[in-house]
Design a protein around this motif. Structure first.
Motif, PDB file in Angstrom:
ATOM      1  N   TYR A 107      -4.207   8.639   3.367  1.00 33.67           N
ATOM      2  CA  TYR A 107      -4.167   7.227   3.384  1.00 33.67           C
ATOM      3  C   TYR A 107      -3.516   7.076   4.999  1.00 33.67           C
ATOM      4  N   HIS A 155       0.751  -1.341   0.082  1.00 28.94           N
ATOM      5  CA  HIS A 155      -0.018   0.115  -0.009  1.00 28.94           C
ATOM      6  C   HIS A 155       0.824   1.366  -0.054  1.00 28.94           C
ATOM      7  N   ASN A 180      -3.792  -0.094   7.733  1.00 29.25           N
ATOM      8  CA  ASN A 180      -3.286  -1.437   8.162  1.00 29.25           C
ATOM      9  C   ASN A 180      -3.274  -1.733   9.461  1.00 29.25           C
ATOM     10  N   VAL A 230      -9.792  -0.119  -3.728  1.00 28.46           N
ATOM     11  CA  VAL A 230      -9.483   0.041  -2.229  1.00 28.46           C
ATOM     12  C   VAL A 230     -10.691   0.040  -1.299  1.00 28.46           C
ATOM     13  N   HIS A 261      -5.240  -6.735  -4.314  1.00 27.86           N
ATOM     14  CA  HIS A 261      -4.133  -5.885  -4.987  1.00 27.86           C
ATOM     15  C   HIS A 261      -4.192  -5.787  -6.402  1.00 27.86           C
TER      16      HIS A 261
END
Length: 102
Positions: free
Chosen positions: A21, A5, A27, A73, A54
């Protein structure tokens, strides 16, 4: 997972997007949400799903398709939204994505 990412976010060369992000902290949140549900973090089916998701993210970047990218996403992240903090961050992401809807 985290390196993937961060890599594509840096590749996009958009500091604002990269900051968003990082602020979502997806994460860390998804990892702990996954562990709290008694899952093994390296379960084969999870890894296979991640690879497919991904690939969808990368394909959208290659196609320069921002809506497809956002949807890929969101689909990738929403799978882990199991607690209120994660769900709130998913909603924040969806609201930010509305600007790019066609």
């Amino acid at each position: 997972e985290t390196q993937f990412h961060r890599c594509y976010m840096k590749y996009l060369n958009n500091n604002k997007l990269f900051d968003i992000y990082k602020s979502l902290d997806t994460n860390r949140i998804t990892y702990f949400a996954y562990l709290s549900n008694s899952h093994a973090p390296l379960k084969l089916s999870t890894l296979e799903s991640n690879v497919m998701e991904h690939k969808a993210i990368l394909d959208s970047i290659i196609a320069l398709d921002s809506q497809r990218f956002i949807n890929a996403v969101i689909r990738h992240v929403i799978r882990y939204a199991t607690d209120e903090v994660a769900k709130e961050k998913i909603e924040k992401l969806k609201n930010m994505a509305k600007v790019y809807e066609t």
